[in-house]
Design a protein around this motif. Structure first.
Motif, PDB file in Angstrom:
ATOM      1  N   ALA A  79      47.393  44.095  39.697  1.00 34.79           N
ATOM      2  CA  ALA A  79      48.207  42.951  39.258  1.00 34.79           C
ATOM      3  C   ALA A  79      48.741  42.175  40.459  1.00 34.79           C
ATOM      4  CB  ALA A  79      49.366  43.421  38.383  1.00 34.79           C
ATOM      5  N   PHE A  80      49.109  42.876  41.515  1.00 30.97           N
ATOM      6  CA  PHE A  80      49.599  42.193  42.712  1.00 30.97           C
ATOM      7  C   PHE A  80      48.492  41.370  43.363  1.00 30.97           C
ATOM      8  CE2 PHE A  80      50.775  42.015  47.240  1.00 30.97           C
ATOM      9  CZ  PHE A  80      51.968  41.317  47.107  1.00 30.97           C
ATOM     10  N   LEU A  81      47.299  41.939  43.445  1.00 30.30           N
ATOM     11  CA  LEU A  81      46.172  41.203  44.021  1.00 30.30           C
ATOM     12  C   LEU A  81      45.814  39.985  43.164  1.00 30.30           C
ATOM     13  CD1 LEU A  81      43.888  44.161  45.161  1.00 30.30           C
ATOM     14  CD2 LEU A  81      45.323  42.697  46.583  1.00 30.30           C
ATOM     15  N   VAL A  82      45.834  40.147  41.854  1.00 24.43           N
ATOM     16  CA  VAL A  82      45.545  39.023  40.963  1.00 24.43           C
ATOM     17  C   VAL A  82      46.618  37.955  41.098  1.00 24.43           C
ATOM     18  CG1 VAL A  82      45.381  38.363  38.518  1.00 24.43           C
ATOM     19  CG2 VAL A  82      44.168  40.377  39.347  1.00 24.43           C
ATOM     20  N   PHE A  83      47.875  38.376  41.260  1.00 23.38           N
ATOM     21  CA  PHE A  83      48.958  37.414  41.460  1.00 23.38           C
ATOM     22  C   PHE A  83      48.731  36.588  42.715  1.00 23.38           C
ATOM     23  CE2 PHE A  83      53.029  36.631  43.682  1.00 23.38           C
ATOM     24  CZ  PHE A  83      53.509  35.624  42.865  1.00 23.38           C
ATOM     25  N   ILE A  84      48.365  37.250  43.807  1.00 27.33           N
ATOM     26  CA  ILE A  84      48.113  36.533  45.066  1.00 27.33           C
ATOM     27  C   ILE A  84      46.956  35.550  44.886  1.00 27.33           C
ATOM     28  CG2 ILE A  84      47.412  36.787  47.476  1.00 27.33           C
ATOM     29  CD1 ILE A  84      50.291  37.660  46.928  1.00 27.33           C
ATOM     30  N   GLY A  93      52.041  24.199  36.988  1.00 19.56           N
ATOM     31  CA  GLY A  93      52.465  24.252  35.603  1.00 19.56           C
ATOM     32  C   GLY A  93      51.784  25.329  34.781  1.00 19.56           C
ATOM     33  N   GLU A  94      50.766  26.004  35.301  1.00 21.14           N
ATOM     34  CA  GLU A  94      50.105  27.071  34.565  1.00 21.14           C
ATOM     35  C   GLU A  94      50.860  28.383  34.772  1.00 21.14           C
ATOM     36  OE1 GLU A  94      45.928  27.406  35.156  1.00 21.14           O
ATOM     37  OE2 GLU A  94      45.578  25.270  34.912  1.00 21.14           O
ATOM     38  N   ARG A  95      50.682  29.275  33.857  1.00 16.19           N
ATOM     39  CA  ARG A  95      51.378  30.550  33.907  1.00 16.19           C
ATOM     40  C   ARG A  95      50.468  31.640  34.472  1.00 16.19           C
ATOM     41  NH1 ARG A  95      55.588  30.847  29.143  1.00 16.19           N
ATOM     42  NH2 ARG A  95      55.964  28.645  28.939  1.00 16.19           N
ATOM     43  N   PHE A  96      51.093  32.690  34.956  1.00 12.93           N
ATOM     44  CA  PHE A  96      50.380  33.838  35.507  1.00 12.93           C
ATOM     45  C   PHE A  96      50.134  34.853  34.388  1.00 12.93           C
ATOM     46  CE2 PHE A  96      52.754  31.953  39.005  1.00 12.93           C
ATOM     47  CZ  PHE A  96      51.784  31.865  39.983  1.00 12.93           C
ATOM     48  N   VAL A  97      49.372  34.452  33.383  1.00 15.80           N
ATOM     49  CA  VAL A  97      49.187  35.285  32.201  1.00 15.80           C
ATOM     50  C   VAL A  97      48.372  36.535  32.518  1.00 15.80           C
ATOM     51  CG1 VAL A  97      48.253  35.349  29.860  1.00 15.80           C
ATOM     52  CG2 VAL A  97      49.415  33.303  30.683  1.00 15.80           C
ATOM     53  N   LEU A  98      47.303  36.396  33.270  1.00 18.31           N
ATOM     54  CA  LEU A  98      46.477  37.558  33.601  1.00 18.31           C
ATOM     55  C   LEU A  98      47.274  38.582  34.408  1.00 18.31           C
ATOM     56  CD1 LEU A  98      43.742  38.939  33.468  1.00 18.31           C
ATOM     57  CD2 LEU A  98      43.096  37.702  35.541  1.00 18.31           C
ATOM     58  N   THR A  99      48.051  38.118  35.359  1.00 16.45           N
ATOM     59  CA  THR A  99      48.894  39.018  36.139  1.00 16.45           C
ATOM     60  C   THR A  99      49.884  39.728  35.229  1.00 16.45           C
ATOM     61  OG1 THR A  99      48.711  37.565  38.052  1.00 16.45           O
ATOM     62  CG2 THR A  99      50.492  39.149  38.075  1.00 16.45           C
TER      63      THR A  99
END
Length: 167
Positions: A79-84, A93-99
Motif C-alpha cells: 500500500a505504501f508503494l502504491v501510494f508513492i 482531485g482524484e482519490r487514492f482508492v487503490l491505496t
C-alpha cells in the motif's frame, strides 16, 4: 499540504513498523520465565527457544495467525508503494482508492490474526508440546502492538479514501 502529506507518510511507516515488530518479536504471551509468540516459545531462564511445530494441538490456529500477520505486513508495504506511485501518477482531485483498499486489507488481516489469537489463546497454551507451564501467562506487548497496528491501518485506510490530491 506538504505537512499533511508528511503526516500521512509518517503514519503509514509507523503502521508498517508496528506490524513488523508485532509479527517478529517474541512477546505475544509472556510469563515470569517464558515468552511465546506465533513462531516459537523461549525459556528466559535457560535462554533456549523451541519452534512451534505440528506437534502442538492448536498448530492450525497458529498457522492462521502467522499467515494473517505476514499478509497484513505485506499489504501495508505494498500500500505504501502504491501510494508513492499514485502520488505522482494521479490527476489532481482524484482519490487514492487503490491505496486505501490495500491498506484496509492489511487492517482486515491483522484484525483476523489478533482475533484468532484472542479467541484460541486458552487452547493454544494448554498444548502438551510445551516443555513448561505456559497457561499462567498474560498477553505481551507484541499482541498489544498488533491491536494498535489494527487501529493505525484502519485510520490510514480511511485517510487514503478521503484524501484527494490537491495543488
Amino acid at each position: 499540504m506538504l505537512i499533511l502529506l508528511a503526516f500521512i507518510i509518517v503514519f503509514h511507516i509507523t503502521s508498517a513498523a508496528l506490524l513488523f515488530i508485532s509479527t517478529i518479536d517474541n512477546a505475544w504471551w509472556v510469563g515470569d520465565d517464558f515468552s511465546t509468540d506465533v513462531w516459537r516459545m523461549c525459556d528466559t531462564n535457560t535462554s533456549t527457544c523451541m519452534a512451534i511445530t505440528d506437534e502442538f494441538n492448536e498448530y492450525p490456529s497458529i498457522q492462521a495467525v502467522q499467515a494473517a500477520m505476514i499478509l497484513s505486513t505485506i499489504f501495508c508495504c505494498v500500500a505504501f508503494l502504491v501510494f508513492i506511485l499514485q502520488l505522482f501518477r494521479l490527476k489532481q482531485g482524484e482519490r487514492f482508492v487503490l491505496t486505501s483498499i490495500i491498506q484496509l486489507l492489511s487492517c482486515l488481516c491483522v484484525m483476523i490474526a489478533a482475533s484468532i489469537y484472542t479467541d484460541r489463546h486458552e487452547d493454544l497454551h494448554q498444548s502438551r508440546g510445551y516443555r513448561m507451564e505456559v497457561s499462567k501467562g498474560q498477553y505481551g506487548y507484541s499482541f498489544v502492538l498488533a491491536w494498535i497496528a489494527f487501529a493505525f491501518t484502519l485510520i490510514s485506510g480511511v485517510m487514503y479514501l478521503v484524501l484527494r490530491k490537491r495543488k
